[in-house]
Design a protein around this motif. Structure first.
Motif, PDB file in Angstrom:
ATOM      1  N   ILE A 128       0.901  -1.111  -0.020  1.00 29.12           N
ATOM      2  CA  ILE A 128      -0.303   0.000   0.214  1.00 29.12           C
ATOM      3  C   ILE A 128       0.888   1.147  -0.057  1.00 29.12           C
ATOM      4  N   VAL A 129       0.332   2.248  -0.809  1.00 24.64           N
ATOM      5  CA  VAL A 129       1.048   3.507  -0.783  1.00 24.64           C
ATOM      6  C   VAL A 129      -0.242   4.692  -0.556  1.00 24.64           C
ATOM      7  N   ASP A 130       0.034   5.570   0.387  1.00 19.30           N
ATOM      8  CA  ASP A 130      -0.862   6.503   0.659  1.00 19.30           C
ATOM      9  C   ASP A 130      -0.358   7.790   0.091  1.00 19.30           C
ATOM     10  N   LEU A 131      -0.959   8.699  -0.640  1.00 17.18           N
ATOM     11  CA  LEU A 131      -0.565   9.817  -1.316  1.00 17.18           C
ATOM     12  C   LEU A 131      -1.376  10.990  -0.482  1.00 17.18           C
ATOM     13  N   HIS A 132      -0.767  11.889   0.067  1.00 13.86           N
ATOM     14  CA  HIS A 132      -1.210  12.828   0.876  1.00 13.86           C
ATOM     15  C   HIS A 132      -1.108  14.321   0.050  1.00 13.86           C
ATOM     16  N   ARG A 133      -2.159  14.835   0.140  1.00 11.63           N
ATOM     17  CA  ARG A 133      -2.004  16.045  -0.768  1.00 11.63           C
ATOM     18  C   ARG A 133      -1.774  17.279   0.293  1.00 11.63           C
ATOM     19  N   ALA A 134      -0.763  18.037  -0.054  1.00 12.70           N
ATOM     20  CA  ALA A 134      -0.369  18.947   0.916  1.00 12.70           C
ATOM     21  C   ALA A 134      -1.168  20.109   0.807  1.00 12.70           C
ATOM     22  N   GLY A 135      -1.380  20.903   1.992  1.00 16.44           N
ATOM     23  CA  GLY A 135      -2.338  21.956   2.165  1.00 16.44           C
ATOM     24  C   GLY A 135      -1.528  23.323   1.731  1.00 16.44           C
ATOM     25  N   ALA A 136      -0.173  23.125   2.116  1.00 13.74           N
ATOM     26  CA  ALA A 136       0.686  24.237   2.022  1.00 13.74           C
ATOM     27  C   ALA A 136       1.910  23.678   1.395  1.00 13.74           C
ATOM     28  N   PRO A 137       2.750  24.677   0.551  1.00 13.91           N
ATOM     29  CA  PRO A 137       3.858  24.072  -0.067  1.00 13.91           C
ATOM     30  C   PRO A 137       5.015  24.261   0.450  1.00 13.91           C
ATOM     31  N   PHE A 138       5.224  23.786   1.954  1.00 15.36           N
ATOM     32  CA  PHE A 138       6.382  23.760   2.776  1.00 15.36           C
ATOM     33  C   PHE A 138       7.340  22.629   2.449  1.00 15.36           C
ATOM     34  N   ARG A 139       8.620  23.061   2.441  1.00 16.98           N
ATOM     35  CA  ARG A 139       9.460  22.032   2.081  1.00 16.98           C
ATOM     36  C   ARG A 139      10.138  21.664   3.316  1.00 16.98           C
ATOM     37  N   GLY A 140      10.628  20.163   3.156  1.00 18.24           N
ATOM     38  CA  GLY A 140      11.319  19.601   4.466  1.00 18.24           C
ATOM     39  C   GLY A 140      12.857  19.697   4.366  1.00 18.24           C
ATOM     40  N   ARG A 141      13.547  19.117   5.290  1.00 12.73           N
ATOM     41  CA  ARG A 141      14.810  19.245   5.404  1.00 12.73           C
ATOM     42  C   ARG A 141      15.222  17.791   5.981  1.00 12.73           C
ATOM     43  N   LEU A 142      16.169  17.012   5.058  1.00 14.39           N
ATOM     44  CA  LEU A 142      16.650  15.911   5.262  1.00 14.39           C
ATOM     45  C   LEU A 142      17.643  15.784   6.571  1.00 14.39           C
ATOM     46  N   GLY A 143      17.399  14.741   7.208  1.00 14.18           N
ATOM     47  CA  GLY A 143      18.251  14.541   8.378  1.00 14.18           C
ATOM     48  C   GLY A 143      17.731  13.445   9.084  1.00 14.18           C
ATOM     49  N   ALA A 144      18.201  13.159  10.515  1.00 13.68           N
ATOM     50  CA  ALA A 144      17.741  11.973  11.144  1.00 13.68           C
ATOM     51  C   ALA A 144      16.371  11.986  11.191  1.00 13.68           C
ATOM     52  N   GLY A 145      15.963  10.786  11.001  1.00 13.59           N
ATOM     53  CA  GLY A 145      14.545  10.644  11.070  1.00 13.59           C
ATOM     54  C   GLY A 145      13.700  10.903   9.682  1.00 13.59           C
ATOM     55  N   SER A 146      14.457  11.187   8.723  1.00 12.36           N
ATOM     56  CA  SER A 146      13.928  11.371   7.287  1.00 12.36           C
ATOM     57  C   SER A 146      14.202  10.258   6.523  1.00 12.36           C
ATOM     58  N   VAL A 147      13.114   9.883   5.731  1.00 13.70           N
ATOM     59  CA  VAL A 147      12.945   8.951   4.740  1.00 13.70           C
ATOM     60  C   VAL A 147      13.808   9.195   3.502  1.00 13.70           C
ATOM     61  N   HIS A 148      14.957   8.411   3.224  1.00 14.74           N
ATOM     62  CA  HIS A 148      15.723   8.790   2.124  1.00 14.74           C
ATOM     63  C   HIS A 148      15.178   8.407   0.763  1.00 14.74           C
ATOM     64  N   HIS A 149      14.795   7.302   0.782  1.00 13.92           N
ATOM     65  CA  HIS A 149      14.121   6.775  -0.573  1.00 13.92           C
ATOM     66  C   HIS A 149      12.965   5.605  -0.354  1.00 13.92           C
ATOM     67  N   VAL A 150      12.032   5.455  -1.037  1.00 20.54           N
ATOM     68  CA  VAL A 150      11.230   4.287  -1.094  1.00 20.54           C
ATOM     69  C   VAL A 150      11.772   3.315  -2.347  1.00 20.54           C
ATOM     70  N   ALA A 151      11.681   1.989  -1.976  1.00 17.78           N
ATOM     71  CA  ALA A 151      12.018   1.331  -3.340  1.00 17.78           C
ATOM     72  C   ALA A 151      10.949   0.259  -3.491  1.00 17.78           C
ATOM     73  N   PHE A 152      10.635   0.245  -5.040  1.00 11.34           N
ATOM     74  CA  PHE A 152       9.631  -0.620  -5.239  1.00 11.34           C
ATOM     75  C   PHE A 152      10.052  -1.768  -6.101  1.00 11.34           C
ATOM     76  N   ARG A 153       9.296  -2.854  -5.983  1.00  8.71           N
ATOM     77  CA  ARG A 153       9.948  -4.336  -6.473  1.00  8.71           C
ATOM     78  C   ARG A 153       9.819  -4.421  -7.961  1.00  8.71           C
ATOM     79  N   ALA A 154      10.706  -5.055  -8.455  1.00  5.42           N
ATOM     80  CA  ALA A 154      10.933  -5.458  -9.826  1.00  5.42           C
ATOM     81  C   ALA A 154      11.429  -7.112  -9.585  1.00  5.42           C
ATOM     82  N   ALA A 155      10.717  -7.876 -10.260  1.00  3.46           N
ATOM     83  CA  ALA A 155      10.881  -9.433 -10.274  1.00  3.46           C
ATOM     84  C   ALA A 155      12.145  -9.696 -10.508  1.00  3.46           C
ATOM     85  N   ASP A 156      12.655  -9.033 -11.553  1.00  2.00           N
ATOM     86  CA  ASP A 156      14.117  -9.374 -11.941  1.00  2.00           C
ATOM     87  C   ASP A 156      14.566  -8.170 -13.101  1.00  2.00           C
TER      88      ASP A 156
END
Length: 312
Positions: A200-228
């Motif tokens: 499952i993936v949930d897409l949340h629509r942002a109410g305001a265009p605030f940008r984040g800052r990468l650091g401890a606690g941030s997700v670096h990336h999401v990997a999706f499956r390919a069989a081969d």
């Protein structure tokens, strides 16, 4: 053809604390202890089920002195894990005992959810799923199999506009829209069954265009499956031909082969092959017990071990 989330990779602070929370408090198995292939002075920990099946894996890059991250638009804002619905009370009590910040159980898309944060501020959730106590589970002395975590449930992604990201999910990565709730659109892997982790993936629509800052606690990336490799190549071709998006060249991560790209909302996505898996360089019974290095760093093992923090 298998679709869904392969793994989620998160930035963390102290390595020893990260190991303690995810193996002791949450009861996941450390299935691989290696280094960041692009920064070998940093660990890369993989946690999952007994064999590290795709969809059960959450990984971390722990930097001892990492500054805290801040969530924002164009980021993954929550990583949710599957637990049996009957285990909600057990986990509520365990989070209290562990001193982890958490919210009271609440309903989301008909499921009971406990939102909480790890010591680095990583936004996590436990989602109660009916009937999954019958699934195989990695258990510990403190967490019996009947209440244990069964892999990733979902990720929550915050974007300014859900439609372009949704098009990538449905046209390239093998998902379909299944529900909407206010500003959240839920997608599920088309070939997922009730016992498929990472579906499952949930897409949340942002109410305001605030940008984040990468650091401890941030997700670096999401990997999706390919069989081969062939399935991955087909996805890369569709991204280019139908969405005008280019990926990196394929990179060998020893346990899977990967390509990376920024989806339209700004989130870093990876497409990772299911093969060869985590038992390629150590037997299943011994997963996570030794520091494993890619071939290009083996000659520097002594120097790398000297700079890595000491952990069990």
């Amino acid at each position: 053809m298998a679709h869904g989330i392969h793994h989620v990779t998160i930035m963390a602070g102290r390595a020893h604390r990260n190991l303690d929370v995810y193996t002791r408090t949450l009861g996941l198995r450390l299935v691989k202890k290696t280094v960041n292939f692009d920064d070998p002075g940093t660990y890369h920990f993989y946690y999952g089920d007994e064999t590290g099946r795709p969809g059960t894996i959450v990984t971390f890059f722990p930097w001892e002195h990492a500054a805290p991250g801040q969530s924002g638009v164009g980021e993954t804002i929550e990583t949710a894990l599957r637990i049996p619905e009957t285990a909600i009370a057990f986990w509520t009590h365990r989070l209290v005992e562990a001193g982890l910040r958490h919210e009271a159980p609440a309903k989301r898309f008909g499921e009971t959810v406990i939102r909480f944060r790890d010591p680095d501020g990583t936004r996590l959730a436990l989602v109660g799923v009916p009937g999954i106590e019958r699934e195989p589970a990695w258990s510990t002395a403190e967490i019996p199999a009947e209440v244990a975590i069964r892999g990733v449930h979902s990720v929550g992604i915050l974007v300014a506009d859900t439609a372009p990201t949704g098009a990538i999910l449905t046209n390239v990565l093998g998902f379909e829209e299944i529900a909407r709730d206010e500003d959240v659109v839920r997608y599920r892997a088309t070939d997922a069954s009730d016992d498929t982790p990472g579906a499952i993936v949930d897409l949340h629509r942002a109410g305001a265009p605030f940008r984040g800052r990468l650091g401890a606690g941030s997700v670096h990336h999401v990997a999706f499956r390919a069989a081969d490799d062939a399935a991955q190549t087909a996805m890369v071709a569709t991204l280019a031909a139908e969405h005008g998006l280019r990926t990196t060249e394929q990179r060998d991560r020893n346990y899977f082969r990967s390509v990376y790209f920024r989806e339209p909302g700004g989130v870093l996505f990876e497409i990772a092959t299911d093969v060869p898996g985590f038992a390629v360089d150590e037997p299943v019974a011994a997963l996570g017990t030794a520091l494993k290095l890619p071939a290009q760093y083996e000659g520097r093992r002594a120097a790398i071990e000297a700079v890595l923090p000491q952990v069990a």
